[in-house]
Design a protein around this motif. Structure first.
Motif, mmCIF file in Angstrom:
data_model
loop_
_atom_site.group_PDB
_atom_site.id
_atom_site.type_symbol
_atom_site.label_atom_id
_atom_site.label_comp_id
_atom_site.label_asym_id
_atom_site.label_seq_id
_atom_site.Cartn_x
_atom_site.Cartn_y
_atom_site.Cartn_z
ATOM 1 N N GLY A 37 0.835 -1.208 0.000
ATOM 2 C CA GLY A 37 0.000 0.000 0.000
ATOM 3 C C GLY A 37 0.860 1.243 0.000
ATOM 4 O O GLY A 37 2.099 1.166 0.031
ATOM 5 N N GLY A 38 0.207 2.392 0.001
ATOM 6 C CA GLY A 38 0.920 3.661 -0.069
ATOM 7 C C GLY A 38 1.657 3.988 1.216
ATOM 8 O O GLY A 38 2.778 4.508 1.194
ATOM 9 N N THR A 39 1.045 3.680 2.352
ATOM 10 C CA THR A 39 1.597 4.137 3.630
ATOM 11 C C THR A 39 3.015 3.637 3.914
ATOM 12 O O THR A 39 3.868 4.434 4.301
ATOM 13 C CB THR A 39 0.649 3.761 4.786
ATOM 14 O OG1 THR A 39 -0.669 4.199 4.424
ATOM 15 C CG2 THR A 39 1.076 4.412 6.093
ATOM 16 N N PRO A 40 3.316 2.343 3.750
ATOM 17 C CA PRO A 40 4.665 1.886 4.149
ATOM 18 C C PRO A 40 5.781 2.198 3.158
ATOM 19 O O PRO A 40 6.938 1.878 3.438
ATOM 20 C CB PRO A 40 4.496 0.372 4.334
ATOM 21 C CG PRO A 40 3.279 -0.009 3.604
ATOM 22 C CD PRO A 40 2.444 1.211 3.400
ATOM 23 N N GLY A 132 -1.025 -1.345 7.727
ATOM 24 C CA GLY A 132 -1.679 -0.077 7.421
ATOM 25 C C GLY A 132 -3.117 -0.217 7.894
ATOM 26 O O GLY A 132 -3.484 -1.194 8.558
ATOM 27 N N ILE A 133 -3.940 0.748 7.563
ATOM 28 C CA ILE A 133 -5.365 0.640 7.880
ATOM 29 C C ILE A 133 -6.138 1.225 6.703
ATOM 30 O O ILE A 133 -5.740 2.264 6.156
ATOM 31 C CB ILE A 133 -5.700 1.360 9.216
ATOM 32 C CG1 ILE A 133 -7.183 1.235 9.577
ATOM 33 C CG2 ILE A 133 -5.267 2.823 9.196
ATOM 34 C CD1 ILE A 133 -7.534 1.721 10.986
ATOM 35 N N GLY A 134 -7.192 0.537 6.303
ATOM 36 C CA GLY A 134 -8.014 1.056 5.202
ATOM 37 C C GLY A 134 -8.945 2.153 5.702
ATOM 38 O O GLY A 134 -9.219 2.254 6.903
ATOM 39 N N HIS A 138 -10.197 -1.680 7.444
ATOM 40 C CA HIS A 138 -9.631 -3.018 7.210
ATOM 41 C C HIS A 138 -8.148 -3.069 7.588
ATOM 42 O O HIS A 138 -7.459 -2.053 7.605
ATOM 43 C CB HIS A 138 -9.889 -3.505 5.776
ATOM 44 C CG HIS A 138 -9.065 -2.875 4.706
ATOM 45 N ND1 HIS A 138 -9.420 -2.901 3.376
ATOM 46 C CD2 HIS A 138 -7.873 -2.207 4.742
ATOM 47 C CE1 HIS A 138 -8.494 -2.291 2.666
ATOM 48 N NE2 HIS A 138 -7.558 -1.854 3.461
ATOM 49 N N GLY A 140 -4.771 -5.676 6.540
ATOM 50 C CA GLY A 140 -4.585 -6.633 5.450
ATOM 51 C C GLY A 140 -5.774 -6.404 4.524
ATOM 52 O O GLY A 140 -6.217 -5.265 4.320
ATOM 53 N N ARG A 167 -6.004 3.552 -8.091
ATOM 54 C CA ARG A 167 -4.939 4.472 -8.501
ATOM 55 C C ARG A 167 -3.697 3.750 -9.019
ATOM 56 O O ARG A 167 -2.887 4.342 -9.716
ATOM 57 C CB ARG A 167 -4.571 5.406 -7.337
ATOM 58 C CG ARG A 167 -3.956 4.748 -6.103
ATOM 59 C CD ARG A 167 -3.929 5.780 -4.962
ATOM 60 N NE ARG A 167 -3.084 5.444 -3.834
ATOM 61 C CZ ARG A 167 -3.453 4.666 -2.810
ATOM 62 N NH1 ARG A 167 -4.668 4.098 -2.802
ATOM 63 N NH2 ARG A 167 -2.633 4.459 -1.805
ATOM 64 N N TYR A 168 -3.556 2.483 -8.687
ATOM 65 C CA TYR A 168 -2.384 1.735 -9.154
ATOM 66 C C TYR A 168 -2.611 1.054 -10.502
ATOM 67 O O TYR A 168 -1.692 0.477 -11.071
ATOM 68 C CB TYR A 168 -2.000 0.667 -8.124
ATOM 69 C CG TYR A 168 -1.611 1.264 -6.786
ATOM 70 C CD1 TYR A 168 -0.432 1.999 -6.650
ATOM 71 C CD2 TYR A 168 -2.430 1.115 -5.673
ATOM 72 C CE1 TYR A 168 -0.082 2.565 -5.430
ATOM 73 C CE2 TYR A 168 -2.089 1.670 -4.447
ATOM 74 C CZ TYR A 168 -0.916 2.391 -4.333
ATOM 75 O OH TYR A 168 -0.564 2.948 -3.131
ATOM 76 N N LYS A 202 -7.641 8.929 7.009
ATOM 77 C CA LYS A 202 -7.625 7.762 7.899
ATOM 78 C C LYS A 202 -8.141 8.097 9.304
ATOM 79 O O LYS A 202 -8.239 7.204 10.153
ATOM 80 C CB LYS A 202 -6.200 7.201 8.015
ATOM 81 C CG LYS A 202 -5.597 6.731 6.699
ATOM 82 C CD LYS A 202 -6.287 5.481 6.186
ATOM 83 C CE LYS A 202 -5.874 5.096 4.787
ATOM 84 N NZ LYS A 202 -4.508 4.602 4.690
HETATM 85 P P1 PGA Z 1 -2.736 2.651 2.012
HETATM 86 O O1 PGA Z 1 -3.603 1.372 2.314
HETATM 87 O O2 PGA Z 1 -1.494 2.524 2.806
HETATM 88 O O3 PGA Z 1 -2.504 2.597 0.533
HETATM 89 O O4 PGA Z 1 -3.562 3.830 2.442
HETATM 90 C C1 PGA Z 1 -3.698 0.902 3.620
HETATM 91 C C2 PGA Z 1 -4.644 -0.269 3.624
HETATM 92 O O5 PGA Z 1 -5.543 -0.321 2.799
HETATM 93 O O6 PGA Z 1 -4.473 -1.132 4.509
#
Ligand code: PGA
Length: 254
Positions: A37-40, A132-134, A138, A140, A167-168, A202
């Protein structure tokens, strides 16, 4: 859960990378649980920088990723295997055969999911799990409704997740609708969790995770059942937290 509030994304990335480095310094055989994902992305960049500067040795470490899209081969540019190769594995000395990402394009998903759980068990369990967190809470690809008892399995992605990940891809129609994901029980079975959240988008999910009752409707809130979780958020992601949760945290860098 321990809450760490940092100034911005750069500081969040640095702190998380430092946690991973101290882990492998203390235990060269660290079993990492990794996220995409984008965050890490920033955390991986910092981790590579630190590893090169300090000659950090990953030769005895191993890693398990949270999830992979169903239907994408490992070499597909949008597969999470490709993401991990580009963002981390190609740049540190972790042995290729000890980097596990679930296979999304097998003919027998049930067998693959069981094999993945077994591989984690045989590795001795995950020492430190990055999450991360959706926007929908969510972790994972455990979408709202995921049971605390769930193990690695095939999951259906929600429309909001598909839109968030479009977006990817060239278009939303190309985003896979299913994934193989570690379950909530798999994540709760890890020894330590570090969850990263950046930006106001978030903030509501972070509030529900920390301040709500643990519920399958907000899978991240089930982390309240885990004994060792560090949540690192920047000011944007912390913006909906109440003072009672903020009391006891030490804002850094602000
Ligand atoms: P993101 O996604 O880091 O791209 O915002 C996090 C996730 O969906 O767990």
């Amino acid at each position: 859960m321990k809450l760490v509030i940092v100034k911005d994304y750069a500081e969040l990335s640095r702190k998380a990378a430092e946690m991973l480095v101290s882990e492998v310094k203390a235990n060269p055989k660290t079993v990492f649980g990794l996220a995409t994902g984008g965050t890490p992305v920033g955390m991986y960049r910092e981790l590579i920088k630190l590893s090169q500067a300090e000659s950090i040795d990953f030769s005895q470490a191993s890693s398990f990723n949270l999830d992979e899209y169903v239907g994408l081969s490992s070499t597909h540019p949008q597969s999470y295997r490709s993401y991990m190769q580009e963002n981390l594995f190609n740049h540190i000395n972790i042995p290729a055969e000890k980097t596990y990402v679930p296979a999304g394009n097998t003919t027998d998903h049930l067998a693959e999911c069981a094999r993945y759980e077994e591989a984690i068990r045989l590795a001795g369990g995950i020492d430190i799990q990055v999450l991360g967190i959706g926007n929908n809470g969510h972790i994972g690809f455990n979408e709202p409704g995921s049971s605390a008892e769930s193990l690695t399995r095939v999951v259906q992605l929600t429309d909001s997740t598909i839109e968030a990940n479009a977006r990817y891809f060239d278009s939303v129609d190309q985003v896979p609708t299913q994934a193989v994901s570690m379950g909530i029980k798999t994540i709760l079975g890890t020894k330590k969790v570090v969850l990263l959240a950046s930006g106001e988008a978030k903030a509501e999910a972070v509030r529900l995770m920390l301040e709500g009752e643990p519920t399958a409707d907000v899978p991240a809130s089930l982390l309240q059942l885990h004994p060792n979780v560090t949540v690192i958020v920047d000011h944007g992601a912390a913006s909906k937290l109440t003072t009672s949760v903020l009391a006891g945290t030490k804002p850094s860098g602000s």
